[in-house]
Design an enzyme around this catalytic site. Structure first.
Site, PDB file in Angstrom:
ATOM      1  N   CYS A   8      -1.805   9.354   3.152  1.00  0.00           N
ATOM      2  CA  CYS A   8      -1.718   8.950   1.741  1.00  0.00           C
ATOM      3  C   CYS A   8      -2.972   9.381   1.010  1.00  0.00           C
ATOM      4  O   CYS A   8      -2.969   9.546  -0.202  1.00  0.00           O
ATOM      5  CB  CYS A   8      -1.535   7.446   1.660  1.00  0.00           C
ATOM      6  N   GLU A  52       0.872  -1.180   0.000  1.00  0.00           N
ATOM      7  CA  GLU A  52       0.000   0.000   0.000  1.00  0.00           C
ATOM      8  C   GLU A  52       0.902   1.221   0.000  1.00  0.00           C
ATOM      9  O   GLU A  52       1.649   1.450   0.952  1.00  0.00           O
ATOM     10  CB  GLU A  52      -0.906  -0.031   1.231  1.00  0.00           C
TER      11      GLU A  52
END
Ligand SMILES: NC(=O)c1ccc[n+]([C@@H]2O[C@H](COP(=O)([O-])OP(=O)(O)OC[C@H]3O[C@@H](n4cnc5c(N)ncnc54)[C@H](O)[C@@H]3O)[C@@H](O)[C@H]2O)c1
Ligand SMILES: N[C@@H](CCC=O)C(=O)O
EC number: 1.2.1.88
Length: 515
Positions: A320, A286
């Site tokens: 993010c 990720e």
């Protein structure tokens, strides 16, 4: 009976009792600062000379803890322990493993503010952000525990007369969990417990900026009944310990959350088969984002401005999922931009231990330097509307910064800054806005603020991101409600907190018997 899953509520700090409890937790954490923390290998505490010094990013002189640092030899020792423990842990009942997660969730819930207070100190999170991080850690344990109970007997498949077919999941082996500092509790805990509850053993290498919260979590799992050797805590240098374990022939899978560059490095290295290795390693990666909010011409403009500010500057833009690009249709561009600038100027920046602080520091000196460099680049690429200043004399503080009239191909529109910087650009129509939104190499989150149902449906099909939101900001996914993960260079789209996530930590086996 296990109750149906519901996400952990956030704390209402306007309630005086909650405020007092949090202040008390902060005092408790402050009284414990500066301690030494050992590695945990096979349940034993291992102290090393070499230490990672974890500091408060809001006050560089405040040491949160001194954490022993694993080297290759210790990583090898931990690998042997985890490999051995896999032989019996993989055979334990899924119900027992799930119960350990439920008990750990209960322990954290009882000491919730203490964990959040540590996040304020170690990661520089304001109260609300720290509280959300802890709530998410609890959610991961509750959700993955329940998911394991659903998956434990496999999934029914068809059988013909006199034949009995079964399809079920078995664990993989030793997993290396490498976690980031920005959700130092939730992501570290979530990735760890997903691997454990599925019957794997784990080597946990937390981010070097936030190793203390990870140590505290290891203690919680021990208290919850996790046997020695199943989880091994080995903070260390990413390049040294990380590379060693990624390359190791006994590593069965790697669960990584972090930057694009490190993710690519791990993905490439993990693909190489080393002598003695009898499997292809799995990689869950990720990675970063460059996330866009699109504002349509008929949108609720106040909602748009509020959503942009919250998504761009929550936790100083160090998510993010943070909004770092805004694309506004030209008819309403000036209105949205001016309102965002107005709201941004009202934000309070300072010590996250103060309840009134909206935005604390960025994580460390190198993040500070990098973000300030991007701000200089932004001054060449766009018009600085507000912010642009930093102060690293005591902690690493940067003012929330807005740039206008930036070309969609400009560096601050394309590269992940991971700080409180947002850039605006104008689109001539909605198709143009989507084209701009899609023109990065990432594909993590995005949002569209619009009242136009046709445009919403168009975005649903064409806005290529893993998490797309309508009429809200682009941060704050909730476990079990908005499974989280991105496309393209944002990673393997593993969808943390989603119904498919645990399966990535297992392999499916089919048996077929004739009667
Ligand atoms: N997609 C997501 O779900 C998600 C969530 C959180 C953060 N992120 C991303 O993470 C980044 C911020 O976190 P960060 O600064 O901690 O990222 P990072 O890539 O610098 O570090 C992440 C982890 O990798 C380790 N590491 C470094 N070099 C390594 C190597 N060679 N081998 C193995 N491990 C190594 C680090 O020590 C740390 O534990 C941002 O890019 C952000 O977008 C993504
Ligand atoms: N899951 C978080 C982001 C995690 C990455 O930093 C969100 O949805 O905002």
């Amino acid at each position: 009976m296990v109750q149906p899953y519901k996400h952990e509520p956030f704390t209402d700090f306007t309630v005086e009792a909650n405020k007092k409890a949090f202040e008390e937790a902060l005092r408790k954490v402050e009284a414990e600062l500066g301690k030494d923390y050992d590695l945990v290998i096979g349940g034993e505490r291992v102290s090393t000379e070499d230490k990672i010094v974890s500091i408060n990013p809001a006050n560089k002189n405040e040491v949160i803890g001194r954490v022993s640092k694993a080297n290759r030899d210790l990583a090898e020792k931990a690998m042997k322990v985890a490999d051995e423990a896999f032989k019996w842990w993989s055979k334990t009942k899924p119900e027992m493993r799930a119960d350990i997660l439920f008990r750990a969730a209960a322990i954290v819930r009882r000491r919730k503010h203490e964990f959040s207070a540590l996040l304020v100190k170690e990661a520089g999170k304001p109260w609300k952000e720290a509280d959300a991080d802890t709530a998410e850690a609890i959610d991961f344990m509750e959700y993955y525990g329940r998911q394991m109970l659903k998956l434990k007997d496999g999934i029914p498949v068809e059988s013909r007369p006199n034949e009995f077919n079964r399809f079920f999941y078995i664990p993989l082996g030793v997993g290396v969990v490498i976690s980031p500092w920005n959700f130092p509790f939730a992501i570290m805990a979530g990735t760890t417990v997903a691997a454990l509850v599925t019957g794997n053993t784990v080597l946990l290498k937390p981010a070097s900026a936030t190793p203390v919260i990870a140590y505290k979590f290891v203690e919680v799992l021990e208290e919850a009944g996790l046997p020695a050797g199943v989880l091994n805590y080995i903070p260390g240098n990413g390049a040294e310990v990380g590379d060693y374990l990624v390359d190791h022939p006994r590593t069965r899978f790697i669960s990584f959350t972090g930057s694009r560059d490190v993710g690519i490095r791990i993905y490439e290295r993990a693909a190489k088969v080393h002598p003695g290795q009898i499997w292809l390693k799995r990689v869950i990666a990720e990675m970063g984002g460059k996330d866009t909010i699109v504002v349509d011409k008929d949108a609720d403009l106040e909602l748009a401005a509020q959503s942009i500010v919250a998504s761009a500057f929550g936790f100083s833009g160090q998510k993010c999922s943070a909004c770092s690009r805004v694309v506004v249709l030209e008819e309403v561009y000036d209105q949205v931009l001016n309102r965002v600038v107005e709201l941004t100027k009202q934000l309070t920046v300072g010590n996250p231990a103060e309840q009134s602080t909206f935005m604390g520091p960025v994580i460390d000196q190198s993040a500070y330097n990098k973000i300030m460099e991007y701000i200089e680049i932004g001054k060449q690429e766009g018009k600085l509307m507000t912010g642009g200043e930093g102060d690293d004399s005591k902690g690493f503080f940067i003012q929330p910064t807005v740039f206008a009239d930036v070309d969609p191909q400009a560096r601050i529109m394309q590269e992940e800054i991971f700080g409180p910087v947002v850039a605006f650009t104008k689109a001539k129509d909605f198709d143009h806005a989507l084209e701009i939104a899609n023109n990065t190499e990432y594909g993590l989150t995005g949002a569209v603020i619009s009242r136009n149902r046709f445009n919403i449906e168009k975005a649903r099909e064409e806005f290529h991101v893993g998490n797309l939101y309508f009429n809200r900001g682009c941060t704050g996914a909730i476990v079990g409600y908005q499974p989280f993960g991105g496309f393209n260079m944002s990673g393997t789209d593993s969808k943390a907190g989603g119904p498919d996530y645990l399966i990535l930590h297992m392999q499916a086996k089919t048996t077929s018997e004739m009667f």
